[in-house]
Design a protein around this motif. Sequence first.
Motif, PDB file in Angstrom:
ATOM      1  N   ASP A  82     104.205 -73.590  -3.214  1.00 48.65           N
ATOM      2  CA  ASP A  82     105.329 -72.859  -3.807  1.00 48.65           C
ATOM      3  C   ASP A  82     106.560 -73.755  -3.977  1.00 48.65           C
ATOM      4  O   ASP A  82     107.281 -73.640  -4.965  1.00 48.65           O
ATOM      5  CB  ASP A  82     105.708 -71.654  -2.938  1.00 48.65           C
ATOM      6  N   GLU A  83     106.795 -74.648  -3.029  1.00 48.62           N
ATOM      7  CA  GLU A  83     108.001 -75.473  -3.029  1.00 48.62           C
ATOM      8  C   GLU A  83     107.925 -76.662  -3.991  1.00 48.62           C
ATOM      9  O   GLU A  83     108.935 -77.329  -4.225  1.00 48.62           O
ATOM     10  CB  GLU A  83     108.265 -76.008  -1.611  1.00 48.62           C
ATOM     11  N   ILE A  84     106.758 -76.925  -4.568  1.00 43.56           N
ATOM     12  CA  ILE A  84     106.555 -78.108  -5.420  1.00 43.56           C
ATOM     13  C   ILE A  84     106.058 -77.645  -6.795  1.00 43.56           C
ATOM     14  O   ILE A  84     104.866 -77.415  -6.989  1.00 43.56           O
ATOM     15  CB  ILE A  84     105.530 -79.079  -4.784  1.00 43.56           C
ATOM     16  N   PRO A  85     106.959 -77.500  -7.774  1.00 49.61           N
ATOM     17  CA  PRO A  85     106.571 -76.908  -9.054  1.00 49.61           C
ATOM     18  C   PRO A  85     105.940 -77.861 -10.071  1.00 49.61           C
ATOM     19  O   PRO A  85     105.326 -77.413 -11.034  1.00 49.61           O
ATOM     20  CB  PRO A  85     107.898 -76.380  -9.604  1.00 49.61           C
ATOM     21  N   ASP A  86     106.095 -79.200  -9.861  1.00 52.94           N
ATOM     22  CA  ASP A  86     105.644 -80.111 -10.923  1.00 52.94           C
ATOM     23  C   ASP A  86     105.107 -81.417 -10.369  1.00 52.94           C
ATOM     24  O   ASP A  86     105.119 -81.668  -9.162  1.00 52.94           O
ATOM     25  CB  ASP A  86     106.789 -80.378 -11.902  1.00 52.94           C
ATOM     26  N   ARG A  87     104.644 -82.266 -11.282  1.00 55.20           N
ATOM     27  CA  ARG A  87     104.036 -83.539 -10.902  1.00 55.20           C
ATOM     28  C   ARG A  87     105.022 -84.467 -10.185  1.00 55.20           C
ATOM     29  O   ARG A  87     104.643 -85.185  -9.254  1.00 55.20           O
ATOM     30  CB  ARG A  87     103.470 -84.221 -12.146  1.00 55.20           C
ATOM     31  N   THR A  88     106.279 -84.466 -10.594  1.00 54.20           N
ATOM     32  CA  THR A  88     107.275 -85.316  -9.939  1.00 54.20           C
ATOM     33  C   THR A  88     107.405 -84.952  -8.468  1.00 54.20           C
ATOM     34  O   THR A  88     107.405 -85.823  -7.598  1.00 54.20           O
ATOM     35  CB  THR A  88     108.642 -85.197 -10.649  1.00 54.20           C
ATOM     36  N   GLY A  89     107.497 -83.669  -8.188  1.00 55.25           N
ATOM     37  CA  GLY A  89     107.552 -83.211  -6.799  1.00 55.25           C
ATOM     38  C   GLY A  89     106.281 -83.543  -6.051  1.00 55.25           C
ATOM     39  O   GLY A  89     106.306 -83.927  -4.881  1.00 55.25           O
ATOM     40  N   ALA A  90     105.136 -83.412  -6.734  1.00 55.46           N
ATOM     41  CA  ALA A  90     103.851 -83.708  -6.109  1.00 55.46           C
ATOM     42  C   ALA A  90     103.757 -85.178  -5.724  1.00 55.46           C
ATOM     43  O   ALA A  90     103.183 -85.523  -4.689  1.00 55.46           O
ATOM     44  CB  ALA A  90     102.718 -83.318  -7.043  1.00 55.46           C
ATOM     45  N   GLU A  91     104.318 -86.053  -6.536  1.00 56.84           N
ATOM     46  CA  GLU A  91     104.283 -87.487  -6.236  1.00 56.84           C
ATOM     47  C   GLU A  91     104.997 -87.783  -4.925  1.00 56.84           C
ATOM     48  O   GLU A  91     104.584 -88.652  -4.158  1.00 56.84           O
ATOM     49  CB  GLU A  91     104.908 -88.290  -7.380  1.00 56.84           C
ATOM     50  N   SER A  92     106.072 -87.040  -4.635  1.00 55.55           N
ATOM     51  CA  SER A  92     106.825 -87.275  -3.395  1.00 55.55           C
ATOM     52  C   SER A  92     106.023 -86.877  -2.157  1.00 55.55           C
ATOM     53  O   SER A  92     106.360 -87.294  -1.051  1.00 55.55           O
ATOM     54  CB  SER A  92     108.149 -86.509  -3.420  1.00 55.55           C
ATOM     55  N   LEU A  93     104.967 -86.090  -2.323  1.00 53.58           N
ATOM     56  CA  LEU A  93     104.169 -85.638  -1.183  1.00 53.58           C
ATOM     57  C   LEU A  93     103.120 -86.655  -0.728  1.00 53.58           C
ATOM     58  O   LEU A  93     102.530 -86.505   0.339  1.00 53.58           O
ATOM     59  CB  LEU A  93     103.443 -84.330  -1.529  1.00 53.58           C
ATOM     60  N   ARG A  94     102.875 -87.686  -1.531  1.00 51.73           N
ATOM     61  CA  ARG A  94     101.808 -88.647  -1.230  1.00 51.73           C
ATOM     62  C   ARG A  94     101.929 -89.160   0.210  1.00 51.73           C
ATOM     63  O   ARG A  94     102.989 -89.595   0.635  1.00 51.73           O
ATOM     64  CB  ARG A  94     101.876 -89.813  -2.204  1.00 51.73           C
ATOM     65  N   GLY A  95     100.830 -89.072   0.960  1.00 50.51           N
ATOM     66  CA  GLY A  95     100.801 -89.540   2.349  1.00 50.51           C
ATOM     67  C   GLY A  95     101.249 -88.520   3.368  1.00 50.51           C
ATOM     68  O   GLY A  95     101.129 -88.753   4.579  1.00 50.51           O
ATOM     69  N   THR A  96     101.763 -87.371   2.931  1.00 51.86           N
ATOM     70  CA  THR A  96     102.230 -86.339   3.854  1.00 51.86           C
ATOM     71  C   THR A  96     101.055 -85.721   4.598  1.00 51.86           C
ATOM     72  O   THR A  96     100.016 -85.436   4.014  1.00 51.86           O
ATOM     73  CB  THR A  96     102.992 -85.236   3.083  1.00 51.86           C
ATOM     74  N   LYS A  97     101.234 -85.512   5.896  1.00 53.15           N
ATOM     75  CA  LYS A  97     100.213 -84.844   6.708  1.00 53.15           C
ATOM     76  C   LYS A  97     100.554 -83.358   6.789  1.00 53.15           C
ATOM     77  O   LYS A  97     101.730 -82.993   6.930  1.00 53.15           O
ATOM     78  CB  LYS A  97     100.174 -85.437   8.116  1.00 53.15           C
ATOM     79  N   LEU A  98      99.528 -82.524   6.704  1.00 56.44           N
ATOM     80  CA  LEU A  98      99.690 -81.074   6.815  1.00 56.44           C
ATOM     81  C   LEU A  98      99.100 -80.600   8.137  1.00 56.44           C
ATOM     82  O   LEU A  98      97.970 -80.958   8.476  1.00 56.44           O
ATOM     83  CB  LEU A  98      98.975 -80.358   5.662  1.00 56.44           C
ATOM     84  N   PHE A  99      99.869 -79.798   8.856  1.00 54.16           N
ATOM     85  CA  PHE A  99      99.443 -79.281  10.152  1.00 54.16           C
ATOM     86  C   PHE A  99      99.423 -77.760  10.123  1.00 54.16           C
ATOM     87  O   PHE A  99     100.288 -77.134   9.517  1.00 54.16           O
ATOM     88  CB  PHE A  99     100.405 -79.736  11.252  1.00 54.16           C
TER      89      PHE A  99
END
Length: 189
Positions: free
Chosen positions: A81-98
Amino acid sequence: MGLVQIGGWDNRRVSVLVARIGKPHSLRGEVTVQTHTDDPDGRFVPGAVFATEAQPGTGVPRALTLRTSRVHKGIWLLAFDEIPDRTGAESLRGTKLFADEGEAGDDADDDGWYEDELIGLRAVDPAGTELGEVVGLDIGPAQDRLILRLADGTEAQVPFVEAIVPEVDTESGRVVIDPPPGLLDLGRE
């Protein structure tokens, strides 16, 4: 799978790593993920909220709410929900989800350790000879690896499997490492 405690969350709560985000997949903010759960169908349901661990300065929210999930060519794709587009998705690279596993204690995985419990343990061989100190835990796709700072100051990665790490004793502050010949020399010149 080892347990991981997320800083800032209630210390009585146990959180487990369920995925690591890879690259963006579409213009709508989807990302590929490397799963670290044996139940992705049960974990990746719309509305699920995941705590995040990302590199400082990336602007990744502390929690992400799953908008959609699907499998494409054997790879899980998630959108939040917090990431609407590809630009936002790029910033997530490497993020761990718990994911929150509930109260620590009786329901906690007996074979797991908090990452914070492992860091700082003395690493010794089966004879008790000091090898170094545990300085990190790297969660991998096939197996986790302990990161050791050896006595000479170099770092080594040791597969966190029972055959090589037969004993973890947080009470006495040590972990026994029984490496095959040459394992601790990998990466040294």
